[in-house]
Design an enzyme around this catalytic site. Sequence first.
Site, PDB file in Angstrom:
ATOM      1  N   GLU A 146       9.551  -5.707  -6.404  1.00 29.83           N
ATOM      2  CA  GLU A 146       8.607  -6.544  -5.647  1.00 29.83           C
ATOM      3  C   GLU A 146       8.933  -8.025  -5.892  1.00 29.83           C
ATOM      4  OE1 GLU A 146       6.047  -6.018  -3.286  1.00 29.83           O
ATOM      5  OE2 GLU A 146       6.335  -8.192  -3.314  1.00 29.83           O
TER       6      GLU A 146
ATOM      7  N   HIS B 292     -32.891   8.553  11.524  1.00 27.75           N
ATOM      8  CA  HIS B 292     -33.756   7.585  12.171  1.00 27.75           C
ATOM      9  C   HIS B 292     -34.420   6.669  11.161  1.00 27.75           C
ATOM     10  CE1 HIS B 292     -36.100   6.090  15.504  1.00 27.75           C
ATOM     11  NE2 HIS B 292     -37.194   6.207  14.783  1.00 27.75           N
TER      12      HIS B 292
ATOM     13  N   SER C  52       0.828  -1.216   0.000  1.00 26.30           N
ATOM     14  CA  SER C  52       0.000   0.000   0.000  1.00 26.30           C
ATOM     15  C   SER C  52       0.858   1.259   0.000  1.00 26.30           C
ATOM     16  CB  SER C  52      -0.903   0.009   1.234  1.00 26.30           C
ATOM     17  OG  SER C  52      -1.679  -1.157   1.278  1.00 26.30           O
ATOM     18  N   GLY C  53       1.808   1.339   0.928  1.00 21.77           N
ATOM     19  CA  GLY C  53       2.626   2.548   1.060  1.00 21.77           C
ATOM     20  C   GLY C  53       3.559   2.739  -0.121  1.00 21.77           C
TER      21      GLY C  53
ATOM     22  N   ASP D  25       4.513  -0.667   7.529  1.00 15.70           N
ATOM     23  CA  ASP D  25       4.663  -1.606   8.655  1.00 15.70           C
ATOM     24  C   ASP D  25       6.108  -1.740   9.106  1.00 15.70           C
ATOM     25  OD1 ASP D  25       1.988  -2.100   8.357  1.00 15.70           O
ATOM     26  OD2 ASP D  25       2.181  -4.256   7.976  1.00 15.70           O
TER      27      ASP D  25
ATOM     28  N   CYS E 206      -6.241  -7.210   4.534  1.00 15.43           N
ATOM     29  CA  CYS E 206      -7.535  -6.510   4.605  1.00 15.43           C
ATOM     30  C   CYS E 206      -8.568  -6.991   3.591  1.00 15.43           C
ATOM     31  CB  CYS E 206      -7.338  -5.008   4.370  1.00 15.43           C
ATOM     32  SG  CYS E 206      -5.802  -4.333   4.988  1.00 15.43           S
TER      33      CYS E 206
ATOM     34  N   TYR F  59      -6.098  -8.140  16.593  1.00 19.90           N
ATOM     35  CA  TYR F  59      -6.987  -7.987  15.439  1.00 19.90           C
ATOM     36  C   TYR F  59      -7.183  -9.303  14.676  1.00 19.90           C
ATOM     37  CZ  TYR F  59      -6.505  -2.808  15.063  1.00 19.90           C
ATOM     38  OH  TYR F  59      -6.537  -1.453  15.248  1.00 19.90           O
ATOM     39  N   ILE F  60      -6.068  -9.899  14.280  1.00 13.04           N
ATOM     40  CA  ILE F  60      -6.166 -11.011  13.324  1.00 13.04           C
ATOM     41  C   ILE F  60      -6.816 -12.225  13.983  1.00 13.04           C
ATOM     42  CG2 ILE F  60      -4.839 -12.578  11.843  1.00 13.04           C
ATOM     43  CD1 ILE F  60      -2.856 -10.319  11.363  1.00 13.04           C
TER      44      ILE F  60
ATOM     45  N   GLU G 136     -10.577 -11.570  14.344  1.00 14.00           N
ATOM     46  CA  GLU G 136     -11.256 -11.587  13.046  1.00 14.00           C
ATOM     47  C   GLU G 136     -11.354 -13.016  12.504  1.00 14.00           C
ATOM     48  OE1 GLU G 136      -9.078  -8.702  10.720  1.00 14.00           O
ATOM     49  OE2 GLU G 136     -10.363  -7.060  11.426  1.00 14.00           O
TER      50      GLU G 136
ATOM     51  N   GLU H 128     -27.494   6.768  15.108  1.00 16.41           N
ATOM     52  CA  GLU H 128     -28.093   7.949  15.760  1.00 16.41           C
ATOM     53  C   GLU H 128     -27.859   7.927  17.264  1.00 16.41           C
ATOM     54  OE1 GLU H 128     -32.445   8.296  15.803  1.00 16.41           O
ATOM     55  OE2 GLU H 128     -32.598   6.145  15.426  1.00 16.41           O
TER      56      GLU H 128
ATOM     57  N   ARG I  78      -3.147 -15.285  26.009  1.00 15.21           N
ATOM     58  CA  ARG I  78      -2.324 -15.416  27.212  1.00 15.21           C
ATOM     59  C   ARG I  78      -2.725 -14.465  28.346  1.00 15.21           C
ATOM     60  NH1 ARG I  78       3.435 -12.882  25.021  1.00 15.21           N
ATOM     61  NH2 ARG I  78       2.623 -10.887  24.324  1.00 15.21           N
TER      62      ARG I  78
ATOM     63  N   GLY J 276      -4.661 -12.724  20.666  1.00 15.12           N
ATOM     64  CA  GLY J 276      -5.840 -11.969  21.081  1.00 15.12           C
ATOM     65  C   GLY J 276      -5.876 -10.578  20.487  1.00 15.12           C
TER      66      GLY J 276
ATOM     67  N   LYS K 133      -9.535 -10.805   3.731  1.00 15.84           N
ATOM     68  CA  LYS K 133     -10.153 -10.971   5.067  1.00 15.84           C
ATOM     69  C   LYS K 133     -11.597 -10.462   5.068  1.00 15.84           C
ATOM     70  CE  LYS K 133     -10.403  -7.758   7.533  1.00 15.84           C
ATOM     71  NZ  LYS K 133      -9.321  -7.186   8.319  1.00 15.84           N
TER      72      LYS K 133
ATOM     73  N   CYS L 103      -2.097  -6.128   2.278  1.00 20.32           N
ATOM     74  CA  CYS L 103      -3.488  -5.673   2.295  1.00 20.32           C
ATOM     75  C   CYS L 103      -4.311  -6.335   1.195  1.00 20.32           C
ATOM     76  CB  CYS L 103      -3.534  -4.153   2.159  1.00 20.32           C
ATOM     77  SG  CYS L 103      -5.187  -3.505   1.958  1.00 20.32           S
TER      78      CYS L 103
ATOM     79  N   TYR M 229      -3.447  -2.954  -9.981  1.00 21.07           N
ATOM     80  CA  TYR M 229      -2.231  -2.349  -9.423  1.00 21.07           C
ATOM     81  C   TYR M 229      -1.140  -2.258 -10.496  1.00 21.07           C
ATOM     82  CZ  TYR M 229      -3.295  -1.598  -4.530  1.00 21.07           C
ATOM     83  OH  TYR M 229      -3.794  -1.079  -3.360  1.00 21.07           O
TER      84      TYR M 229
HETATM   85  P1  NDP Z   1      -1.531  -7.793  17.323  1.00 19.24           P
HETATM   86  O1  NDP Z   1      -0.274  -7.149  17.716  1.00 19.24           O
HETATM   87  O2  NDP Z   1      -2.766  -6.993  17.143  1.00 19.24           O
HETATM   88  O3  NDP Z   1      -1.862  -8.963  18.358  1.00 19.24           O
HETATM   89  C1  NDP Z   1      -0.937  -9.961  18.655  1.00 19.24           C
HETATM   90  C2  NDP Z   1      -1.549 -10.864  19.696  1.00 19.24           C
HETATM   91  O4  NDP Z   1      -0.693 -11.983  19.902  1.00 19.24           O
HETATM   92  C3  NDP Z   1      -1.719 -10.168  21.037  1.00 19.24           C
HETATM   93  O5  NDP Z   1      -2.921 -10.620  21.607  1.00 19.24           O
HETATM   94  C4  NDP Z   1      -0.502 -10.663  21.821  1.00 19.24           C
HETATM   95  O6  NDP Z   1      -0.725 -10.740  23.203  1.00 19.24           O
HETATM   96  C5  NDP Z   1      -0.361 -12.064  21.270  1.00 19.24           C
HETATM   97  N1  NDP Z   1       1.002 -12.572  21.371  1.00 19.24           N
HETATM   98  C6  NDP Z   1       2.138 -11.974  20.974  1.00 19.24           C
HETATM   99  N2  NDP Z   1       3.198 -12.767  21.238  1.00 19.24           N
HETATM  100  C7  NDP Z   1       2.717 -13.882  21.828  1.00 19.24           C
HETATM  101  C8  NDP Z   1       3.322 -15.051  22.353  1.00 19.24           C
HETATM  102  N3  NDP Z   1       4.635 -15.241  22.318  1.00 19.24           N
HETATM  103  N4  NDP Z   1       2.517 -16.013  22.891  1.00 19.24           N
HETATM  104  C9  NDP Z   1       1.183 -15.817  22.925  1.00 19.24           C
HETATM  105  N5  NDP Z   1       0.560 -14.730  22.447  1.00 19.24           N
HETATM  106  C10 NDP Z   1       1.310 -13.762  21.910  1.00 19.24           C
HETATM  107  O7  NDP Z   1      -1.142  -8.598  16.022  1.00 19.24           O
HETATM  108  P2  NDP Z   1      -1.982  -9.286  14.881  1.00 19.24           P
HETATM  109  O8  NDP Z   1      -1.099 -10.375  14.415  1.00 19.24           O
HETATM  110  O9  NDP Z   1      -3.371  -9.614  15.312  1.00 19.24           O
HETATM  111  O10 NDP Z   1      -2.097  -8.118  13.803  1.00 19.24           O
HETATM  112  C11 NDP Z   1      -0.965  -7.371  13.416  1.00 19.24           C
HETATM  113  C12 NDP Z   1      -1.362  -5.971  13.059  1.00 19.24           C
HETATM  114  O11 NDP Z   1      -2.030  -5.955  11.821  1.00 19.24           O
HETATM  115  C13 NDP Z   1      -2.345  -5.329  14.029  1.00 19.24           C
HETATM  116  O12 NDP Z   1      -1.706  -4.746  15.121  1.00 19.24           O
HETATM  117  C14 NDP Z   1      -3.034  -4.312  13.173  1.00 19.24           C
HETATM  118  O13 NDP Z   1      -2.338  -3.099  13.200  1.00 19.24           O
HETATM  119  C15 NDP Z   1      -2.978  -4.918  11.785  1.00 19.24           C
HETATM  120  N6  NDP Z   1      -4.293  -5.444  11.413  1.00 19.24           N
HETATM  121  C16 NDP Z   1      -5.320  -4.565  11.250  1.00 19.24           C
HETATM  122  C17 NDP Z   1      -6.573  -5.024  10.916  1.00 19.24           C
HETATM  123  C18 NDP Z   1      -7.691  -4.066  10.756  1.00 19.24           C
HETATM  124  O14 NDP Z   1      -7.451  -2.883  10.599  1.00 19.24           O
HETATM  125  N7  NDP Z   1      -8.942  -4.538  10.805  1.00 19.24           N
HETATM  126  C19 NDP Z   1      -6.846  -6.438  10.700  1.00 19.24           C
HETATM  127  C20 NDP Z   1      -5.698  -7.274  10.919  1.00 19.24           C
HETATM  128  C21 NDP Z   1      -4.471  -6.774  11.257  1.00 19.24           C
HETATM  129  P3  NDP Z   1      -0.547  -9.451  24.177  1.00 19.24           P
HETATM  130  O15 NDP Z   1      -1.760  -8.605  23.996  1.00 19.24           O
HETATM  131  O16 NDP Z   1      -0.484 -10.100  25.527  1.00 19.24           O
HETATM  132  O17 NDP Z   1       0.724  -8.796  23.783  1.00 19.24           O
END
Ligand code: NDP
Length: 453
Positions: A36, A438, A16-17, A305, A49, A180-181, A184, A443, A201, A178, A52, A44, A102
């Site tokens: 590339e 409405h 993207s960038g 990124d 994105c 975004y990804i 989702e 709203e 965790r 836990g 997904k 993306c 693209y």
């Molecule tokens: P995130 O950084 O959002 O989440 C990573 C998760 O993995 C966290 O819950 C983290 O826990 C956990 N984690 C990291 N290391 C370990 C480990 N060693 N053991 C167990 N759990 C671990 O990363 P994602 O991979 O979900 O997404 C990457 C980025 O991509 C996002 O930050 C976002 O910016 C972008 N994205 C945006 C989307 C959107 O706009 N809709 C959709 C998908 C991605 P903890 O919280 O404890 O650190």
Amino acid sequence: MSDKQDFDLIIIGAGSGGVRLARMSAARGARVAVVESRYLGGTCVNVGCVPKKLFVYGAHAGEDIEDAAGYGWNVPGDQVSFDWTRLVANKNAEIERLNGIYGRMLDNAGVTVIRGTASLTDAHTVVVGDQVYTAKHITVATGSWPVIPDVPGKECVLTSNEMFYLPQLPRQAVVWGGGYIAVEFAGILAGLGVETTLLYRGDLFLRGFDDDVRKFTAEEIRKKGVNLRFGVNIESIESDDTRYNVNLTDGTRLNTGLVMAATGRRALVDGLGLEELGVQLSASGHVVVDDHFQTAVPSITALGDVIGTPQLTPVALAQGMVLSNRLFGDGKGDMDYTCIPTAVFCQPNIGTVGLTEAQAREAGHTLRIYRSEFKPMKHTLSGRDERSLMKLVVDDASDRVLGAHMVGPDAGEITQGIAVALKAGATKAQFDSTIGIHPTSAEEFVTMREPVA
Ligand code: NDP
């Protein structure tokens, strides 16, 4: 600009960038090349994105079919079936179409696309295979790549990259993480009928989001049948080719058909040779740049990124415009990282912009909090037990709305408009004096009158 070099600008990475920077710079008359090694459009378009969101639509279609019954449609459950291979094939066709767009956009802009893997041999030289290219400026826009934590058995763990091309859906899946990804994909898998467990965790997933949003989303996701297990991590994984035993830190074990890690993404700088040239990498592995995307080497810049700013396509696009202006325009304009709206396309969606309640309190604000929970109108007849949440975080002294948060259908769509208001510094009184549309869920953002805290 020097004519001695092959190009004014070589960009490594057509995501993207990189593509935005290339097009904007070529439009200003610069001689631009993009290198590339994989696919045009980057994460993306290819493994992020776009596919997904298509999968999210696919997963949600199942609910729409069920919900139709309350609206008078006869939908015999035994005649409804889902074909994963068709969804993947249709998605692939759409991605191919976008790849073509693209390519044509870059061609039409006069940008040279160089296919292959780049490395830098000096501050102005990029090598791709046996070809050597020189440029006045080089921009690293190589993006990020999923990380799988180092546990025994990690080689059988998939990431989002592979999930987009899965040959068939398993009956059960474990999603690890836990953020975004993870959230989702748990929604996608569960929506498509896979028995899904999400392992996180910490105490509560979606760290960094507003606490009310996190709790509310957990409740809603549980209602959709996702097994959320917090406070637990994976210790090791054993595989017998078709099934996986996942050993957890609490001593329990899960037997499942697939393990997907969504545990963060690292900057993709392998083999570029950046450090040898004096470009610094941070402890987290990101390319270190100043506010103008400048690395420690004057001719080398970086964006997206790979520099560790929010990993969001619109952020990379905005950075591409700012950097192009700096390199080939009037040099004015800076990135503003405040009030970046974002959505998590779980089911229901999360939309958020501005400060969370905790961030606002930590910053010293005395707050008024407005919160509303309700059943969206659609589910009065569908009968679905799904609720929505809206929340405004308001600075008591100035009346300014510092944060807006939502969980509910189309939260991403709604939050984009609210983001304009927050960016413009809107006060709660201005929200209140805005006439609602409405009947909508949106709203609610202009009709919450009584603070709950
Ligand atoms: P995130 O950084 O959002 O989440 C990573 C998760 O993995 C966290 O819950 C983290 O826990 C956990 N984690 C990291 N290391 C370990 C480990 N060693 N053991 C167990 N759990 C671990 O990363 P994602 O991979 O979900 O997404 C990457 C980025 O991509 C996002 O930050 C976002 O910016 C972008 N994205 C945006 C989307 C959107 O706009 N809709 C959709 C998908 C991605 P903890 O919280 O404890 O650190």
